[in-house]
Motif scaffolding. Sequence first.
Motif, short mmCIF file in Angstrom:
data_model
loop_
_atom_site.label_atom_id
_atom_site.label_comp_id
_atom_site.label_asym_id
_atom_site.label_seq_id
_atom_site.Cartn_x
_atom_site.Cartn_y
_atom_site.Cartn_z
N ALA A 251 0.83 -1.20 0.00
CA ALA A 251 0.00 0.00 0.00
C ALA A 251 0.87 1.25 0.00
O ALA A 251 0.61 2.21 -0.75
CB ALA A 251 -0.93 -0.01 1.21
N THR A 252 1.92 1.23 0.82
CA THR A 252 2.83 2.38 0.86
C THR A 252 3.60 2.50 -0.45
O THR A 252 3.78 3.60 -0.97
CB THR A 252 3.80 2.24 2.04
N MET A 253 4.05 1.38 -0.99
CA MET A 253 4.79 1.41 -2.25
C MET A 253 3.95 2.04 -3.36
O MET A 253 4.43 2.92 -4.10
CB MET A 253 5.22 0.01 -2.65
N PHE A 254 2.70 1.63 -3.46
CA PHE A 254 1.84 2.16 -4.51
C PHE A 254 1.42 3.60 -4.22
O PHE A 254 1.25 4.39 -5.14
CB PHE A 254 0.62 1.27 -4.70
N ALA A 255 1.27 3.96 -2.95
CA ALA A 255 0.96 5.35 -2.61
C ALA A 255 2.10 6.28 -3.01
O ALA A 255 1.88 7.38 -3.55
CB ALA A 255 0.67 5.47 -1.11
N GLU A 256 3.34 5.84 -2.77
CA GLU A 256 4.49 6.65 -3.16
C GLU A 256 4.61 6.72 -4.69
O GLU A 256 4.99 7.77 -5.24
CB GLU A 256 5.76 6.06 -2.55
#
Length: 292
Positions: A251-256
């Motif tokens: 989720a964090t990877m795709f948010a970034e």
Amino acid sequence: MTVTTGLVGAGRRAGVFASALAASPDLEFVGVWTRRTLAAEEFAKRYDVSVFADFVDLLDACEAVCFAVPPAVQGELAGIAARAGKSVLLEVPIAWDLADAERLTETVVAAGVVSQVAFTWRYTAEVQRFLQAHGPDRRPRGGGCRVVKVHRDQPAQADRWRGERGLLFDVGPHVADLLDAAMGPVVDVDAEDDENAWVTLRLEHRLVGPSESTLGSSSTIDYDEAVFEFVGADGKTSVDCSDAERTADYATMFAEFANAARTGEAHALDVNRGLHIQRVIEAADTKLRMGR
């Protein structure tokens, strides 16, 4: 504003990415393209997205592309996506060999598009906490890791390249990336293997010192192991990445990735980072072949 995103691939790794894409509030998962039409249709039904018969059609429908394909395929298609002005999320390693990686990097940089490389070990909570507390500014004096992968005789079709290129290209990029992040830039590389195909990877880090890691596979273990240890002013510290693929914060990877695509700001783990790590791994592979 969400970023319309397409997925290239339909294998095991693509399944992980598709699930995270579908759940992302920052990305709009618009569809999938793969050379295996039946597999693409399964993804489309599961996530209620479109199947694109042609890669160019997928590019026309999205602003960003997430790749989950073997490196030889990615090196070619990601260059096409970049020239079409699409932001690209790349798998590790970024291309089949160093020449292809350099060409892809040149293409992405020349196109001026956003890129990010899925160094998924960096997106685990444990690794992020460790790097915040024990980065190269703490001047570690040495370190390394031991990686043992469960031996699998018959990898899935999409993963056959891993069997061909070996652990050095499979987990080696994640190992080199984390060591480079924790101990500073790698400036020299040495490697050797033994009769059991275990690889010893020695890296020299600018202004800090050496790291030494071992990579191998075993049929006697039930789960993968990957443990890093460092020695410095704080004494011994360690970080466990054995379960990194399952615990990675996609989720964090795709948010970034979405934020970078929206703003146009370069991500720390961009294609240039991918090229740097590929150079490290290719140098190690050269040393292995010279020693045989």
